[in-house]
Enzyme design. Sequence first.
Site, mmCIF file in Angstrom:
data_model
loop_
_atom_site.group_PDB
_atom_site.id
_atom_site.type_symbol
_atom_site.label_atom_id
_atom_site.label_comp_id
_atom_site.label_asym_id
_atom_site.label_seq_id
_atom_site.Cartn_x
_atom_site.Cartn_y
_atom_site.Cartn_z
ATOM 1 N N TYR A 153 0.832 -1.203 0.000
ATOM 2 C CA TYR A 153 0.000 0.000 0.000
ATOM 3 C C TYR A 153 0.869 1.257 0.000
ATOM 4 O O TYR A 153 0.603 2.214 -0.748
ATOM 5 C CB TYR A 153 -0.911 -0.025 1.220
ATOM 6 C CG TYR A 153 -1.716 1.235 1.444
ATOM 7 C CD1 TYR A 153 -2.875 1.472 0.713
ATOM 8 C CD2 TYR A 153 -1.337 2.174 2.398
ATOM 9 C CE1 TYR A 153 -3.630 2.625 0.923
ATOM 10 C CE2 TYR A 153 -2.080 3.320 2.622
ATOM 11 C CZ TYR A 153 -3.218 3.540 1.874
ATOM 12 O OH TYR A 153 -3.959 4.676 2.092
ATOM 13 N N LYS A 157 1.050 4.704 -2.581
ATOM 14 C CA LYS A 157 0.884 6.083 -2.138
ATOM 15 C C LYS A 157 2.139 6.913 -2.386
ATOM 16 O O LYS A 157 2.057 8.141 -2.573
ATOM 17 C CB LYS A 157 0.466 6.112 -0.676
ATOM 18 C CG LYS A 157 -0.931 5.534 -0.436
ATOM 19 C CD LYS A 157 -1.983 6.228 -1.291
ATOM 20 C CE LYS A 157 -3.394 5.748 -0.992
ATOM 21 N NZ LYS A 157 -4.410 6.441 -1.822
#
Length: 264
Positions: A153, A157
Amino acid sequence: MPTDRRPTALITGASAGIGNAFARRLAADGYDLTLVARDEARLAQAAAELTAAHGVTVDVLPADLATDAGAEAVGKHLANPPDLLVNNAGVGVRQTFLRSDGAEEARQLRLNVEAVMRLTHAALPAMTQRRHGAIVNVSSVAGFGPVQPGSTYSATKAWVTNFSESVGQQARRYGVRVMALCPGFTRTEFQERAGIDTSGSPDWMWLKADDVVNVALRDLARGRLVSVPDWKYKTAVFAIRHLPRPLLYRAAGGTRHRVSPPPQ
């Protein structure tokens, strides 16, 4: 922006969390809205509530942005872009990389990375041509470093933040603002959906979605390329950027854990 009409905004991931907080704040500010998410029923409910509370026009556009069809549908809508685009839709993978499913990892990339790129690319040319508009891409403090061992994740980002800074530098010469919003832990449905155990995180670390949005819009008005709400997360970003890597890796080993057993 013309003064004879209300400003407009399109928000993805608008049915809950930070996206819903953007919708509430912008409706209160007099924006007509287009709300995008997969759950049509929740979108319709949110639209009805916002219209009743603020008297603005709220359209709904159900779409799964992790699919070509969904991204194309919203991209076509953005050919005549709103005054503000909020790319908020995102997802995390429940398992760490050693145990995750490849299809889940691919879906995360399509939603967190590809959809942000496609929708920004759909809206930005017309915004720059008319010399007006703004885009907020919701990223995360996690994107500043590998702070969750095994999680991909943070890598998605990191792309969102870097992309927004780069494109924002070019767009600002045309009077258009592009900003990465990088919140820390924020009370939303995201943690439950991603299978993240938050029981070990003290209350003082958590932000409210409404506060995150207020800071984001303030920083957008100031022309910032990156917004990190709250002093404690500004401090965390400084540490992530400047700690020697061995110390960062050691600190990352004590961060929140995902609800999954270690690989066998």
